[in-house]
Design a protein around this motif. Structure first.
Motif, PDB file in Angstrom:
ATOM      1  N   SER A 430       0.862  -1.284   0.119  1.00 26.27           N
ATOM      2  CA  SER A 430      -0.249  -0.072   0.028  1.00 26.27           C
ATOM      3  C   SER A 430       0.806   1.252  -0.045  1.00 26.27           C
ATOM      4  CB  SER A 430      -0.632   0.123   0.958  1.00 26.27           C
ATOM      5  OG  SER A 430      -1.510   1.175   1.373  1.00 26.27           O
ATOM      6  N   PRO A 431       0.308   2.372  -0.725  1.00 21.52           N
ATOM      7  CA  PRO A 431       1.266   3.551  -0.708  1.00 21.52           C
ATOM      8  C   PRO A 431       1.022   4.088   0.687  1.00 21.52           C
ATOM      9  CG  PRO A 431      -0.884   3.865  -1.853  1.00 21.52           C
ATOM     10  CD  PRO A 431      -0.735   2.364  -1.750  1.00 21.52           C
ATOM     11  N   LYS A 432       0.150   3.689   1.702  1.00 25.07           N
ATOM     12  CA  LYS A 432       0.071   4.155   3.132  1.00 25.07           C
ATOM     13  C   LYS A 432       1.014   3.315   3.878  1.00 25.07           C
ATOM     14  CE  LYS A 432      -4.736   5.540   2.049  1.00 25.07           C
ATOM     15  NZ  LYS A 432      -4.547   6.911   2.158  1.00 25.07           N
ATOM     16  N   THR A 433       1.794   2.346   3.522  1.00 26.05           N
ATOM     17  CA  THR A 433       2.754   1.591   4.287  1.00 26.05           C
ATOM     18  C   THR A 433       3.532   2.378   5.075  1.00 26.05           C
ATOM     19  OG1 THR A 433       2.335  -0.085   2.677  1.00 26.05           O
ATOM     20  CG2 THR A 433       4.343  -0.051   4.134  1.00 26.05           C
ATOM     21  N   ARG A 434       3.701   2.254   6.387  1.00 25.48           N
ATOM     22  CA  ARG A 434       4.731   3.044   7.417  1.00 25.48           C
ATOM     23  C   ARG A 434       5.765   3.184   6.538  1.00 25.48           C
ATOM     24  NH1 ARG A 434       3.149   3.244  12.631  1.00 25.48           N
ATOM     25  NH2 ARG A 434       5.269   2.643  13.508  1.00 25.48           N
ATOM     26  N   GLU A 435       6.589   2.350   6.097  1.00 27.32           N
ATOM     27  CA  GLU A 435       7.814   2.702   5.704  1.00 27.32           C
ATOM     28  C   GLU A 435       7.850   3.807   4.402  1.00 27.32           C
ATOM     29  OE1 GLU A 435       8.268  -1.431   7.646  1.00 27.32           O
ATOM     30  OE2 GLU A 435       6.783  -0.337   6.408  1.00 27.32           O
ATOM     31  N   PHE A 436       6.604   3.839   3.832  1.00 24.43           N
ATOM     32  CA  PHE A 436       6.871   4.724   2.670  1.00 24.43           C
ATOM     33  C   PHE A 436       6.388   6.008   3.184  1.00 24.43           C
ATOM     34  CE2 PHE A 436       5.417   0.909  -0.031  1.00 24.43           C
ATOM     35  CZ  PHE A 436       6.751   0.219  -0.219  1.00 24.43           C
ATOM     36  N   GLN A 437       6.084   6.428   4.405  1.00 23.32           N
ATOM     37  CA  GLN A 437       5.820   7.552   4.786  1.00 23.32           C
ATOM     38  C   GLN A 437       6.785   8.386   5.649  1.00 23.32           C
ATOM     39  OE1 GLN A 437       2.559   8.671   4.171  1.00 23.32           O
ATOM     40  NE2 GLN A 437       2.349   6.510   3.376  1.00 23.32           N
ATOM     41  N   ARG A 438       8.036   7.755   5.802  1.00 24.69           N
ATOM     42  CA  ARG A 438       9.150   8.289   6.435  1.00 24.69           C
ATOM     43  C   ARG A 438      10.420   8.152   5.477  1.00 24.69           C
ATOM     44  NH1 ARG A 438       8.235   3.587  10.287  1.00 24.69           N
ATOM     45  NH2 ARG A 438       9.478   1.876   9.658  1.00 24.69           N
ATOM     46  N   GLY A 439      11.390   9.197   5.628  1.00 19.61           N
ATOM     47  CA  GLY A 439      12.754   9.229   4.946  1.00 19.61           C
ATOM     48  C   GLY A 439      12.527   9.297   3.557  1.00 19.61           C
ATOM     49  N   ASP A 440      13.182   8.342   3.169  1.00 23.44           N
ATOM     50  CA  ASP A 440      13.066   8.487   1.382  1.00 23.44           C
ATOM     51  C   ASP A 440      11.887   7.326   1.130  1.00 23.44           C
ATOM     52  OD1 ASP A 440      15.339  10.004   1.295  1.00 23.44           O
ATOM     53  OD2 ASP A 440      16.919   8.223   1.357  1.00 23.44           O
ATOM     54  N   GLY A 441      11.230   7.007   1.754  1.00 21.97           N
ATOM     55  CA  GLY A 441      10.330   5.989   1.560  1.00 21.97           C
ATOM     56  C   GLY A 441       9.286   6.414   0.486  1.00 21.97           C
ATOM     57  N   LYS A 442       8.758   7.527   0.175  1.00 23.52           N
ATOM     58  CA  LYS A 442       7.922   7.991  -0.805  1.00 23.52           C
ATOM     59  C   LYS A 442       8.627   7.666  -2.210  1.00 23.52           C
ATOM     60  CE  LYS A 442       5.116  11.589  -2.528  1.00 23.52           C
ATOM     61  NZ  LYS A 442       4.587  13.044  -2.648  1.00 23.52           N
ATOM     62  N   SER A 443       9.933   8.152  -2.467  1.00 17.44           N
ATOM     63  CA  SER A 443      10.353   7.928  -3.794  1.00 17.44           C
ATOM     64  C   SER A 443      10.781   6.526  -3.983  1.00 17.44           C
ATOM     65  CB  SER A 443      11.706   8.732  -3.636  1.00 17.44           C
ATOM     66  OG  SER A 443      12.696   8.064  -2.733  1.00 17.44           O
ATOM     67  N   LEU A 444      10.915   5.567  -2.824  1.00 17.39           N
ATOM     68  CA  LEU A 444      11.352   4.159  -2.943  1.00 17.39           C
ATOM     69  C   LEU A 444       9.934   3.461  -3.555  1.00 17.39           C
ATOM     70  CD1 LEU A 444      12.775   1.675  -2.438  1.00 17.39           C
ATOM     71  CD2 LEU A 444      11.746   1.560  -0.397  1.00 17.39           C
ATOM     72  N   TYR A 445       8.840   3.814  -2.785  1.00 20.57           N
ATOM     73  CA  TYR A 445       7.491   3.381  -3.428  1.00 20.57           C
ATOM     74  C   TYR A 445       7.256   3.795  -4.760  1.00 20.57           C
ATOM     75  CZ  TYR A 445       2.358   3.784  -4.274  1.00 20.57           C
ATOM     76  OH  TYR A 445       1.133   3.667  -4.912  1.00 20.57           O
ATOM     77  N   GLU A 446       7.465   4.938  -5.035  1.00 24.75           N
ATOM     78  CA  GLU A 446       7.160   5.308  -6.556  1.00 24.75           C
ATOM     79  C   GLU A 446       8.093   4.780  -7.740  1.00 24.75           C
ATOM     80  OE1 GLU A 446       7.581   9.501  -6.155  1.00 24.75           O
ATOM     81  OE2 GLU A 446       5.822   9.984  -5.513  1.00 24.75           O
ATOM     82  N   GLN A 447       9.365   4.457  -7.080  1.00 22.31           N
ATOM     83  CA  GLN A 447      10.286   3.588  -8.050  1.00 22.31           C
ATOM     84  C   GLN A 447       9.564   2.266  -8.214  1.00 22.31           C
ATOM     85  OE1 GLN A 447      14.141   2.966  -6.308  1.00 22.31           O
ATOM     86  NE2 GLN A 447      14.789   1.965  -8.363  1.00 22.31           N
ATOM     87  N   TRP A 448       9.215   1.578  -7.267  1.00 27.30           N
ATOM     88  CA  TRP A 448       8.515   0.206  -7.198  1.00 27.30           C
ATOM     89  C   TRP A 448       7.159   0.285  -8.095  1.00 27.30           C
ATOM     90  CZ3 TRP A 448       6.791  -2.923  -2.233  1.00 27.30           C
ATOM     91  CH2 TRP A 448       6.549  -3.997  -2.884  1.00 27.30           C
ATOM     92  N   ARG A 449       6.512   1.264  -7.821  1.00 28.20           N
ATOM     93  CA  ARG A 449       4.979   1.371  -8.481  1.00 28.20           C
ATOM     94  C   ARG A 449       5.154   1.677  -9.863  1.00 28.20           C
ATOM     95  NH1 ARG A 449       2.584   7.129  -7.708  1.00 28.20           N
ATOM     96  NH2 ARG A 449       4.377   7.447  -9.131  1.00 28.20           N
ATOM     97  N   ASP A 450       6.128   2.309 -10.548  1.00 26.80           N
ATOM     98  CA  ASP A 450       6.190   2.739 -11.786  1.00 26.80           C
ATOM     99  C   ASP A 450       7.263   1.728 -12.565  1.00 26.80           C
ATOM    100  OD1 ASP A 450       4.927   4.766 -11.229  1.00 26.80           O
ATOM    101  OD2 ASP A 450       6.507   6.085 -11.057  1.00 26.80           O
TER     102      ASP A 450
END
Length: 701
Positions: A430-450
């Protein structure tokens, strides 16, 4: 979809998309899972999120008039004596002071047990808050660990009582642990929070009536987050049973129980079928009619209050009516037969919005849209342990799975199934996953998503050519490198709703993959045969799930094979047996002929490396280092995945609320827009339905 393109049904469905999309935009205000204006039945205040720190309990307490009358008649102790010394104070900022009385009517389905359990958070030692960003106390007032986090201590509230007034103590936890979990005859199963970072079973002790100590053989930093998962004594781990009641059905305490006592014991302890069993939830089952209806009434000993000291719940009762046929259920929604509908349980999909919207004046129900929090939407994944060797070898090649992902027209799926909402995704947590809400988590999520979400059929065909997956016999369809016929089977459980999002996605996959020369067949499988057939490697794919998880580190079951239901079932079974005597048995036997079938991962391959990372994650106490290990785990999915394939993430989820029903949050009230689709973050329980109330309770008696 037919082999030659869109059927008449599909064509008519497509022409309705524009009109339905316009309706959805009118509801949300934009084409993403957007904002909607608070309705007259929405939250009574505009506060956002929940307090992170526990609220101090008020000095005095109030109770429902019906309970006050019982106190006056000498049938109940005063409210202050029924509550613990320090009751839990609901911390949501959107709450308004409520009114006591009335009932709430809701639809159920054949999974009525699950529907009801997700409404009630009362048995959980710890609770998620703020859409999973935070967790806080529940039955446990506080908790702490030793320096290396190999020992955790939970301190429970003094004065807790079961719904029959009997004191709650840690004996109720130890009964569950010693007489159910560790009892080989009953075999409750070891929950995740009771295993160390190495996977071995913890030692659970109760030094006194209010303290539980969990001792592990290794650092176990994820324990509090895992305890917060699910609703305890419901969908997840049990954590407690009312020993004073259930011990009469257990052979340790009653030698006269029948030989098949586990079956009878399960029935007696089932709080959604047996009205006699005491509970710690806000409501207790009062009447159960199998496959028809369930009615719950207020628990006079519920240990939770609002910020003003009003003992919850406000509502006298809640009632679930089982309606097995989904179309009949939706018709009754439009007729206003219900007061609250949680769309996920009721079978609502985005294509229902137009009809629901058009009947609002008749039904008296307003629509609010929360975020689903889904990481995939409708999912597809291959069985990496497929029984046929050449096909299994091809499935395990990242380039093959990447080619098929690039050939999937996700923009078409987003338009046709999700009405231009959500995010195109390769398939992630989920984009709401805790690890994706801190540090570089958002960019990590977007890299995986795309990573492989772009629609590029030409690149897909090129990658297949390079793999030797080409049309060898000139029939227009590609063969395996050996020249054998290649067919991808889209396996699904036969009882799956034919018009649901999963079937629409499957039809699109069939169309898209046949356009690049991959013969694709829809394959319904009887539900009763599914689990065993999948676990033995006889099914090629799974197509009717989604991912939606609040924490990577606390729940890695989608990231790597850990059990036999996901993308590598035989390797998952091998993982599940690690550390047991059976791990080293039958190693000279064909993996598919072992009992149970199980398979070692390829040396140095992605699964073995993910296992190694997960072992490090489970024992790493330093948050920054743990997040780095999680990032390394995600990067294997980015570079060597997709291991599971998504379509659209975080599409909106429908909630229907009757006019006059208050304290139900809108999307804007929640910390991250809501999070409806993750079982670990239980909804509606996480938003405390015990705080909901009627403007005019007398009109809903």
């Amino acid at each position: 979809m037919s082999d030659n393109g869109l059927s008449r049904r599909g064509f008519l469905y497509g022409t309705a998309v524009a009109a339905a999309t316009a309706t959805l935009v009118a509801c949300t205000g934009n084409t993403n899972p957007g904002t909607q204006n608070p309705t007259s039945s929405g939250a009574a205040s505009t506060g956002k999120g929940s307090e992170k720190e526990p609220l101090e309990p008020p000095a005095t307490f109030q109770e429902a008039p019906a309970l006050a009358a019982q106190v006056k008649a000498g049938k109940l102790p005063p409210v202050a004596e029924r509550l613990p010394e320090k009751p839990y104070v609901v911390p949501h900022k959107w709450l308004a002071p409520g009114k006591y009385g009335g009932t709430m009517l809701m639809p159920g389905n054949e999974g009525v047990d699950v529907t009801q359990k997700e409404f009630m958070y009362g048995h959980s030692p710890l609770r998620w808050l703020n859409d999973g960003l935070d967790f806080g106390p529940g039955l446990a007032e506080s908790w702490e660990s030793n320096d290396d986090q190999s020992e955790w201590t939970l301190h429970f509230r003094k004065g807790l009582k079961w719904s029959d007034g009997h004191p709650w103590t840690t004996e109720d936890v130890m009964f569950w642990w010693e007489d159910m979990v560790l009892n080989e005859e009953f075999a409750e199963g070891i929950p995740d929070e009771a295993r160390s970072g190495k996977g071995t079973v913890a030692k659970v002790t109760a030094p006194d009536d209010l303290t539980i100590v969990l001792t592990y053989d290794a650092p176990s930093p994820m324990v509090p987050e895992i305890i917060a998962n699910w609703v305890k004594r419901g969908i997840g781990a049990g954590w407690m049973e009312p020993k004073h009641y259930v011990k009469q059905f257990h052979p340790k305490y009653n030698k006269n129980v029948p030989k098949d006592w586990p079956t009878a014991f399960d029935a007696k302890r089932n709080a959604v079928q047996n009205p006699d069993v005491p509970v710690m939830t806000g409501w207790q089952l009062a009447k159960y009619q199998e496959s028809l209806a369930s009615t719950y009434q207020r628990n006079p000993y519920y240990w939770v209050v609002d910020p003003d000291g009003n003992q919850l719940p406000y509502l006298d009762s809640i009632s679930f009516t089982v309606i097995a046929n989904v179309q009949t259920r939706k018709l009754q929604m439009q007729q206003g037969k219900f007061d609250f509908v949680h769309g996920r349980f009721a079978g609502l999909v985005l294509s229902d919005i137009s009809g629901l919207r058009s009947t609002q004046s008749r039904s008296g129900m307003q629509m609010t849209l929360w975020d689903s929090g889904s990481g995939t939407g409708s999912i597809f994944f291959f069985n990496q342990d497929y029984y046929e060797p050449e096909m299994r070898a091809l499935i395990r090649k990242p380039e093959y799975r990447q080619a098929l992902s690039l050939a999937f027209n996700r923009p078409e799926a987003r338009k046709a199934i999700y009405y231009d909402t959500g995010e195109l995704t390769t398939g992630t947590y989920s984009p709401k996953t805790r690890e994706f809400q801190r540090g570089d988590g958002k960019s990590l999520y977007e890299q995986w998503r795309d990573s492989f979400s772009k629609y590029d059929p030409e690149q897909a065909k090129k990658m297949l050519d390079e793999l030797g997956v080409v049309d060898k016999n000139g029939d227009g369809m590609r063969e395996l490198p050996s020249g054998k016929k290649l067919v991808v089977y889209l396996d699904y459980q036969a009882e799956e709703e034919p018009s649901g999002e999963h079937m629409q996605k499957n039809e699109l996959l069939k169309k898209n993959w046949e356009e690049i020369g991959i013969e694709t067949k829809l394959n319904p499988v009887p539900n009763a045969a599914w689990d065993a057939t999948w676990a033995t490697g006889k099914l090629m794919s799974r197509t009717t799930w989604e991912t939606s998880t609040v924490s990577v580190a606390a729940d890695m079951v989608w990231m790597l094979p850990m059990e036999p239901s996901r993308w590598a079932p035989l390797q998952g079974q091998f993982y599940a047996m690690r550390g047991t005597p059976a791990e080293t048995e039958e190693l000279d036997v064909d993996p598919f002929k072992r009992t149970p079938p199980r398979m070692e991962p390829e040396p140095g391959g992605p699964v073995e490396r993910m296992w190694q990372l997960s072992d490090q994650i489970r024992v790493e106490a330093d948050l920054l280092k743990r997040d780095k290990l999680v990032a390394d785990l995600v990067k294997i999915h980015v570079n060597e995945g997709p291991f599971f394939m998504g379509s659209v993430a975080n599409y909106p989820a429908i909630e229907l609320v009757k006019n006059g029903l208050r304290n139900i949050p809108t999307r804007e009230n929640t910390a991250l827009g809501g999070f409806t689709n993750d079982w670990h973050y239980p909804v509606p329980a996480a938003y405390d339905p015990e705080t909901w109330f009627w403007d005019d309770p007398s009109a809903h008696s």
